[in-house]
Design a protein around this motif. Structure first.
Motif, short mmCIF file in Angstrom:
data_model
loop_
_atom_site.label_atom_id
_atom_site.label_comp_id
_atom_site.label_asym_id
_atom_site.label_seq_id
_atom_site.Cartn_x
_atom_site.Cartn_y
_atom_site.Cartn_z
N ASP A 181 0.85 -1.19 0.00
CA ASP A 181 0.00 0.00 0.00
C ASP A 181 0.88 1.24 0.00
N ASN A 182 0.63 2.17 -0.93
CA ASN A 182 1.44 3.39 -0.97
C ASN A 182 0.75 4.57 -0.28
N VAL A 183 -0.39 4.30 0.36
CA VAL A 183 -1.10 5.37 1.06
C VAL A 183 -0.75 5.37 2.55
N PRO A 188 8.74 -0.25 5.33
CA PRO A 188 9.16 -0.60 3.96
C PRO A 188 9.14 -2.11 3.75
N GLY A 225 5.27 -0.75 2.09
CA GLY A 225 5.37 0.05 0.88
C GLY A 225 6.66 -0.16 0.14
N GLY A 227 8.00 2.61 -1.45
CA GLY A 227 8.52 3.97 -1.65
C GLY A 227 7.44 4.90 -2.15
N GLY A 228 7.84 6.11 -2.50
CA GLY A 228 6.88 7.13 -2.85
C GLY A 228 6.38 7.10 -4.28
N ARG A 229 7.03 6.36 -5.15
CA ARG A 229 6.62 6.33 -6.55
C ARG A 229 5.37 5.48 -6.73
N ILE A 230 4.48 5.91 -7.62
CA ILE A 230 3.27 5.15 -7.92
C ILE A 230 3.56 4.20 -9.08
#
Length: 257
Positions: A181-183, A188, A225, A227-230
């Protein structure tokens, strides 16, 4: 074709270790036109969901090829490190062209099973794609297994929703349950590297809904996650599986079924 994979329907009437491939079969065409095999040649082979070994070309007839199969010893198989691994994938329903890539890549990496679930934010029409009803999905699984020179074909299951999957899923207590999940990731994903057995859930093209996150939380799943990239679903699935399979000794974990 990195391994010649035999299926029960290929067995010859000459015995359980003998197989027949008609000339119109893609495997026979590959043997003759790409590898240029002749009578007496030996190729790497395996039985679907069974042992790996060697196949000898016994006869090349007008209508097909007759081969005999000899499995590898148990010691050879144990040292191969090809899985299937104690790792299951749950993935949200995506457009068919993306689903094909996920099936092939996950099978290539050695997962034990793939569960495809409908999601709150996913396109509902994808569930009706011919990919799931025509047998095409199984062919992509086989493509991945053959590329990996393996034999174990992942189990494939379809669920209308995440709710249905969670109500049906039963795991042993030692299984890690990880939601990508990136939200709202709590840690990590690399912190879980090599920690099998595990089941990994990856959302569809628009990710998980808040309602689905609550379902995962209630069921005791951890959120992680990349990281921050979608990322696209197929990219995230492949990257995440590779991370979970990584160990100090190399890419793939030794935790096999």
């Amino acid at each position: 074709m990195n391994i010649l994979l035999f299926f029960p329907s290929d067995r010859s009437d000459k015995g359980r270790s003998n197989f027949f491939l008609p000339l119109f079969d893609d495997r026979a065409r590959h043997l003759l036109k790409i590898l240029g095999v002749k009578k007496g040649d030996v190729v790497r082979a395996g039985i679907a969901d069974g042992p790996r070994g060697k196949a000898s070309v016994d006869e090349i007839q007008e209508d097909g090829i007759v081969l005999s199969f000899v499995p590898d010893s148990g010691e050879q198989e144990e040292s191969a490190g090809i899985g299937p691994f104690l790792l299951d994938l749950v993935v949200g329903q995506v457009r068919p062209i993306c689903a094909k890539r996920i099936l092939r890549e996950a099978a290539m990496l050695g997962v034990s099973s793939i569960s495809v679930v409908g999601t709150d934010l996913g396109e509902r029409s994808y569930r009706e794609a011919k990919l799931w009803s025509s047998g095409e999905a199984e062919r992509y699984l086989i493509d991945g297994v053959v590329q990996a020179a393996a034999t174990a074909i992942p189990a494939l299951r379809l669920f209308e929703s995440l709710d249905h999957y969670l109500s049906d899923a039963i795991f042993s207590p030692e299984y890690l349950r990880i939601t990508l999940d990136n939200v709202a990731p709590s840690k990590p994903l690399f912190e879980f590297a090599g920690k099998l057995p595990a089941v990994l859930a990856v959302g569809s093209e628009r990710g998980w809904s808040d309602r689905e996150r609550k379902l995962f939380s209630k069921a005791g799943w951890s959120f992680a996650g990349l990281g921050g990239r979608i990322l696209r679903t197929e990219t995230a699935s492949t990257a995440a599986l590779a991370i979970l399979l990584a160990t100090d000794e190399g890419l793939f974990s030794s935790r096999c079924r």
